[in-house]
Every structure is written in structure tokens, then in C-alpha cells.
Design a protein around this motif. Structure first.
Motif, PDB file in Angstrom:
ATOM      1  N   GLU A  63     -16.602  -0.576  -4.833  1.00  0.00           N
ATOM      2  CA  GLU A  63     -16.543   0.755  -4.226  1.00  0.00           C
ATOM      3  C   GLU A  63     -15.334   0.888  -3.293  1.00  0.00           C
ATOM      4  OE1 GLU A  63     -20.714   2.094  -3.207  1.00  0.00           O
ATOM      5  OE2 GLU A  63     -19.550   2.500  -1.371  1.00  0.00           O
ATOM      6  N   ILE A  64     -15.133  -0.150  -2.483  1.00  0.00           N
ATOM      7  CA  ILE A  64     -14.027  -0.128  -1.509  1.00  0.00           C
ATOM      8  C   ILE A  64     -12.681  -0.191  -2.245  1.00  0.00           C
ATOM      9  CG2 ILE A  64     -12.930  -1.442   0.363  1.00  0.00           C
ATOM     10  CD1 ILE A  64     -15.696  -2.508   1.107  1.00  0.00           C
ATOM     11  N   THR A  65     -12.619  -1.081  -3.232  1.00  0.00           N
ATOM     12  CA  THR A  65     -11.351  -1.298  -3.946  1.00  0.00           C
ATOM     13  C   THR A  65     -10.956  -0.046  -4.733  1.00  0.00           C
ATOM     14  OG1 THR A  65     -12.004  -3.612  -4.156  1.00  0.00           O
ATOM     15  CG2 THR A  65     -10.176  -2.884  -5.519  1.00  0.00           C
ATOM     16  N   ILE A  66     -11.926   0.544  -5.397  1.00  0.00           N
ATOM     17  CA  ILE A  66     -11.646   1.726  -6.234  1.00  0.00           C
ATOM     18  C   ILE A  66     -11.197   2.897  -5.344  1.00  0.00           C
ATOM     19  CG2 ILE A  66     -12.707   3.467  -7.756  1.00  0.00           C
ATOM     20  CD1 ILE A  66     -14.451   1.067  -8.872  1.00  0.00           C
ATOM     21  N   ALA A  67     -11.877   3.072  -4.190  1.00  0.00           N
ATOM     22  CA  ALA A  67     -11.505   4.175  -3.290  1.00  0.00           C
ATOM     23  C   ALA A  67     -10.060   3.991  -2.808  1.00  0.00           C
ATOM     24  CB  ALA A  67     -12.458   4.221  -2.098  1.00  0.00           C
ATOM     25  N   MET A  68      -9.698   2.749  -2.467  1.00  0.00           N
ATOM     26  CA  MET A  68      -8.330   2.488  -1.989  1.00  0.00           C
ATOM     27  C   MET A  68      -7.320   2.750  -3.109  1.00  0.00           C
ATOM     28  SD  MET A  68      -6.685  -1.023  -0.482  1.00  0.00           S
ATOM     29  CE  MET A  68      -6.754  -1.880  -2.073  1.00  0.00           C
ATOM     30  N   LEU A  69      -7.653   2.325  -4.307  1.00  0.00           N
ATOM     31  CA  LEU A  69      -6.731   2.500  -5.437  1.00  0.00           C
ATOM     32  C   LEU A  69      -6.515   3.984  -5.742  1.00  0.00           C
ATOM     33  CD1 LEU A  69      -5.486   0.796  -8.124  1.00  0.00           C
ATOM     34  CD2 LEU A  69      -7.027   2.493  -9.078  1.00  0.00           C
ATOM     35  N   ARG A  70      -7.608   4.750  -5.739  1.00  0.00           N
ATOM     36  CA  ARG A  70      -7.495   6.191  -6.030  1.00  0.00           C
ATOM     37  C   ARG A  70      -6.563   6.862  -5.024  1.00  0.00           C
ATOM     38  NH1 ARG A  70     -11.252   8.873  -9.291  1.00  0.00           N
ATOM     39  NH2 ARG A  70     -10.777  10.766  -8.164  1.00  0.00           N
ATOM     40  N   GLU A  71      -6.764   6.503  -3.774  1.00  0.00           N
ATOM     41  CA  GLU A  71      -5.951   7.101  -2.725  1.00  0.00           C
ATOM     42  C   GLU A  71      -4.469   6.759  -2.943  1.00  0.00           C
ATOM     43  OE1 GLU A  71      -5.806   6.412   1.923  1.00  0.00           O
ATOM     44  OE2 GLU A  71      -7.831   6.766   1.171  1.00  0.00           O
ATOM     45  N   GLU A  72      -4.202   5.508  -3.289  1.00  0.00           N
ATOM     46  CA  GLU A  72      -2.815   5.063  -3.477  1.00  0.00           C
ATOM     47  C   GLU A  72      -2.170   5.777  -4.671  1.00  0.00           C
ATOM     48  OE1 GLU A  72      -1.232   3.409  -1.312  1.00  0.00           O
ATOM     49  OE2 GLU A  72       0.602   2.941  -2.429  1.00  0.00           O
ATOM     50  N   VAL A  73      -2.916   5.895  -5.759  1.00  0.00           N
ATOM     51  CA  VAL A  73      -2.375   6.578  -6.946  1.00  0.00           C
ATOM     52  C   VAL A  73      -2.052   8.028  -6.594  1.00  0.00           C
ATOM     53  CG1 VAL A  73      -3.003   7.458  -9.237  1.00  0.00           C
ATOM     54  CG2 VAL A  73      -3.428   5.061  -8.664  1.00  0.00           C
ATOM     55  N   LYS A  74      -2.946   8.655  -5.851  1.00  0.00           N
ATOM     56  CA  LYS A  74      -2.760  10.079  -5.539  1.00  0.00           C
ATOM     57  C   LYS A  74      -1.622  10.316  -4.549  1.00  0.00           C
ATOM     58  CE  LYS A  74      -6.831  11.808  -7.480  1.00  0.00           C
ATOM     59  NZ  LYS A  74      -8.024  12.617  -7.478  1.00  0.00           N
ATOM     60  N   ARG A  75      -1.182   9.263  -3.876  1.00  0.00           N
ATOM     61  CA  ARG A  75      -0.022   9.390  -2.977  1.00  0.00           C
ATOM     62  C   ARG A  75       1.287   9.512  -3.751  1.00  0.00           C
ATOM     63  NH1 ARG A  75       2.125   6.570   0.960  1.00  0.00           N
ATOM     64  NH2 ARG A  75       1.994   4.589  -0.131  1.00  0.00           N
ATOM     65  N   HIS A  76       1.222   9.307  -5.081  1.00  0.00           N
ATOM     66  CA  HIS A  76       2.450   9.311  -5.898  1.00  0.00           C
ATOM     67  C   HIS A  76       2.362  10.321  -7.042  1.00  0.00           C
ATOM     68  CE1 HIS A  76       4.001   5.692  -3.937  1.00  0.00           C
ATOM     69  NE2 HIS A  76       2.766   5.258  -3.955  1.00  0.00           N
ATOM     70  N   PRO A  77       2.244  11.619  -6.702  1.00  0.00           N
ATOM     71  CA  PRO A  77       2.086  12.607  -7.777  1.00  0.00           C
ATOM     72  C   PRO A  77       3.290  12.692  -8.714  1.00  0.00           C
ATOM     73  CG  PRO A  77       2.429  13.694  -5.662  1.00  0.00           C
ATOM     74  CD  PRO A  77       2.262  12.227  -5.374  1.00  0.00           C
ATOM     75  N   GLN A  78       4.444  12.248  -8.220  1.00  0.00           N
ATOM     76  CA  GLN A  78       5.664  12.353  -9.044  1.00  0.00           C
ATOM     77  C   GLN A  78       5.944  11.098  -9.874  1.00  0.00           C
ATOM     78  OE1 GLN A  78       7.032  15.222  -9.079  1.00  0.00           O
ATOM     79  NE2 GLN A  78       6.068  16.086  -7.256  1.00  0.00           N
ATOM     80  N   ALA A  79       5.027  10.140  -9.833  1.00  0.00           N
ATOM     81  CA  ALA A  79       5.309   8.853 -10.492  1.00  0.00           C
ATOM     82  C   ALA A  79       5.571   9.027 -11.981  1.00  0.00           C
ATOM     83  CB  ALA A  79       4.133   7.909 -10.288  1.00  0.00           C
ATOM     84  N   GLY A  80       6.593   8.322 -12.458  1.00  0.00           N
ATOM     85  CA  GLY A  80       6.870   8.347 -13.892  1.00  0.00           C
ATOM     86  C   GLY A  80       5.935   7.418 -14.643  1.00  0.00           C
ATOM     87  N   GLY A  81       5.340   6.481 -13.950  1.00  0.00           N
ATOM     88  CA  GLY A  81       4.409   5.521 -14.561  1.00  0.00           C
ATOM     89  C   GLY A  81       3.981   4.510 -13.519  1.00  0.00           C
ATOM     90  N   PHE A  82       2.770   3.996 -13.670  1.00  0.00           N
ATOM     91  CA  PHE A  82       2.256   3.030 -12.701  1.00  0.00           C
ATOM     92  C   PHE A  82       2.171   1.648 -13.324  1.00  0.00           C
ATOM     93  CE2 PHE A  82       0.413   7.014 -11.126  1.00  0.00           C
ATOM     94  CZ  PHE A  82       0.734   6.919  -9.777  1.00  0.00           C
ATOM     95  N   LEU A  83       2.448   0.653 -12.503  1.00  0.00           N
ATOM     96  CA  LEU A  83       2.174  -0.727 -12.913  1.00  0.00           C
ATOM     97  C   LEU A  83       1.038  -1.218 -12.023  1.00  0.00           C
ATOM     98  CD1 LEU A  83       4.789  -3.608 -13.271  1.00  0.00           C
ATOM     99  CD2 LEU A  83       2.448  -3.947 -12.587  1.00  0.00           C
ATOM    100  N   PHE A  84      -0.106  -1.475 -12.622  1.00  0.00           N
ATOM    101  CA  PHE A  84      -1.260  -1.952 -11.859  1.00  0.00           C
ATOM    102  C   PHE A  84      -1.295  -3.469 -11.924  1.00  0.00           C
ATOM    103  CE2 PHE A  84      -2.339   2.348 -13.224  1.00  0.00           C
ATOM    104  CZ  PHE A  84      -2.636   2.913 -11.992  1.00  0.00           C
ATOM    105  N   ASP A  85      -1.283  -4.078 -10.753  1.00  0.00           N
ATOM    106  CA  ASP A  85      -1.156  -5.528 -10.629  1.00  0.00           C
ATOM    107  C   ASP A  85      -2.338  -6.026  -9.779  1.00  0.00           C
ATOM    108  OD1 ASP A  85      -0.415  -8.018  -9.545  1.00  0.00           O
ATOM    109  OD2 ASP A  85       1.507  -7.345  -8.768  1.00  0.00           O
ATOM    110  N   GLY A  86      -3.208  -6.803 -10.399  1.00  0.00           N
ATOM    111  CA  GLY A  86      -4.389  -7.290  -9.665  1.00  0.00           C
ATOM    112  C   GLY A  86      -5.545  -6.296  -9.698  1.00  0.00           C
ATOM    113  N   PHE A  87      -5.409  -5.281 -10.492  1.00  0.00           N
ATOM    114  CA  PHE A  87      -6.453  -4.258 -10.676  1.00  0.00           C
ATOM    115  C   PHE A  87      -6.338  -3.762 -12.112  1.00  0.00           C
ATOM    116  CE2 PHE A  87      -8.424  -0.175 -10.813  1.00  0.00           C
ATOM    117  CZ  PHE A  87      -9.405  -0.191  -9.860  1.00  0.00           C
ATOM    118  N   PRO A  88      -7.420  -3.660 -12.872  1.00  0.00           N
ATOM    119  CA  PRO A  88      -8.821  -3.896 -12.521  1.00  0.00           C
ATOM    120  C   PRO A  88      -9.201  -5.369 -12.603  1.00  0.00           C
ATOM    121  CG  PRO A  88      -8.685  -3.161 -14.795  1.00  0.00           C
ATOM    122  CD  PRO A  88      -7.285  -3.130 -14.253  1.00  0.00           C
ATOM    123  N   ARG A  89     -10.168  -5.753 -11.780  1.00  0.00           N
ATOM    124  CA  ARG A  89     -10.668  -7.129 -11.808  1.00  0.00           C
ATOM    125  C   ARG A  89     -12.132  -7.179 -12.207  1.00  0.00           C
ATOM    126  NH1 ARG A  89      -6.541  -9.093  -7.730  1.00  0.00           N
ATOM    127  NH2 ARG A  89      -6.985 -11.260  -7.299  1.00  0.00           N
TER     128      ARG A  89
END
Ligand code: AMP
Length: 190
Positions: A63-89
Motif C-alpha cells: 500500500e505504501i509503495t504503490i502510493a509513493m510510486l503513483r505520486e512519483e509517476v504523476k509528477r512527470h506528466p510530460q515523460a516520454g517513457g518511464f523506466l521502473f527499477d525495483g518496482f514491481p516486486r
């Protein structure tokens, strides 16, 4: 937008390969380990909440990890693509990530698993410990982290494999060769 999950046990080389991939493809890098370390170092409320868990080598609750990840992704609305490292576990995290990508009108296009055997991992982490001195690289904690990987995180592989989304890459060898194998995969499925 192309999104990549880089998957592998502690010491598999995710950090090293991530840096090279960001340089080449311009991904926004999201490492949940780095984010948690930032929070603990800066003693934020989240950092205080997860410090003990991290130092023991256990996984932070979903719950904690997913909430933090969502927030971080949403901080980058202009991202051309994400590299997720260490998530999902965990499988719950993998499902949450798919749901988030759907919400954003995109998907996870590549899931790359770096495969490294346990003996090699322990040797690499021993070397890293001498340089970085991370609290969770101590032997007892390291054992816990490797156990967490082989008991919980490993189940994420069949989740992606069943959907035909998983590509396994040998993570033992020269950094440049491993990088070339990953690039080959990314470029093949453009
Ligand atoms: P890492 O640097 O990716 O090995 O992460 C360091 C520590 O942060 C892990 O041992 C966990 O305590 C915590 N952590 C990082 N990513 C996750 C995740 N996706 N789920 C749960 N805990 C995580």
C-alpha cells in the motif's frame, strides 16, 4: 510513450544498466529503492515510517509503495517513457502498475529480467558494500533481501511471462554486452 520494467535481484546490475538506458533513451527513471532512501535520509514522515523495515531488508508494504510510486509517476506528466527499477516486486504491485498505466492511456511495453545466480550476487554486493556502505548490504540484511526476492518478487516473473511480456537477459558478463542485449530488445520491438 514506451515504458520499461527492469527486473532483477539485488545486485543484478539494475542501477548500472538504468543509468546507461536513461542516457540513451531519455527515460524518466523511477527507482522505488532510491525514493525510499531519499525519504529516510530527509527524515520525511514516509521515511520515518519505512526506515526500520528497509534496514531489516524486508519489503515495504504494498500500500505504501504503490502510493509513493503513483505520486512519483504523476509528477512527470510530460515523460516520454518511464523506466521502473525495483518496482514491481510483488504481483499486487505489478497489477497496480498496469492499472496506473491504463489510467494514463499507456502500458508497460517491455519487461526485462536480468538473470544473475545467487553466488555471483553475493560477490557483487560484497564489493558494493566496500564502496557505498549501504546499511542494508550487511550480511544478515542481505540474506533477508535475497530471501525476499526469491520468495516474493520471483512470482512477478510468471505474471508477466503468462502474458508473453517477459524477456530474460543474462546479467553476467561485461556491462557493455549486457547493455547491448537490452538495447537490442528495446529496438527490436519499437
Ligand atoms: P533497492 O535499492 O531497490 O534494493 O531497495 C532497497 C529497499 O527499499 C528494499 O530492500 C525494500 O525495503 C525497499 N523497496 C524498494 N522497492 C520496493 C518495492 N517495490 N516494494 C517494497 N519495498 C521496496
Amino acid at each position: 510513450m514506451k515504458n520499461l520494467v527492469l527486473f532483477g535481484p539485488p545486485g543484478a546490475g539494475k542501477g548500472t544498466q538504468s543509468e546507461k538506458l536513461i542516457q540513451k533513451y531519455g527515460f524518466v527513471h523511477i527507482s522505488t529503492g532510491d525514493l525510499f532512501r531519499w525519504h529516510t535520509k530527509n527524515e520525511t514522515p514516509l521515511g520515518r515510517q519505512v526506515k526500520e523495515i528497509m534496514n531489516s531488508g524486508a519489503l515495504v508494504p504494498d500500500e505504501i509503495t504503490i502510493a509513493m510510486l503513483r505520486e512519483e509517476v504523476k509528477r512527470h506528466p510530460q515523460a516520454g517513457g518511464f523506466l521502473f527499477d525495483g518496482f514491481p516486486r510483488t504481483v499486487a504491485q505489478a497489477e497496480a502498475l498496469d492499472a496506473l498505466m491504463r489510467e494514463l492511456g499507456t502500458a508497460i511495453h517491455h519487461v526485462i529480467a536480468l538473470e544473475v545466480d545467487e553466488q555471483e550476487l553475493r560477490q557483487r554486493i560484497a564489493k558494493r558494500k566496500a564502496i557505498e556502505n549501504r546499511a542494508d548490504d550487511e550480511e544478515e540484511k542481505l540474506n533477508k533481501r535475497i530471501t525476499e526476492y526469491f520468495t516474493k518478487t520471483i512470482h512477478v516473473l510468471p505474471f508477466y511471462e503468462k502474458q508473453g511480456r517477459l524477456v530474460r537477459i543474462n546479467g553476467v558478463g561485461k556491462i557493455e554486452d549486457i547493455f547491448a542485449a537490452i538495447c537490442n530488445e528495446l529496438d527490436r520491438k519499437k
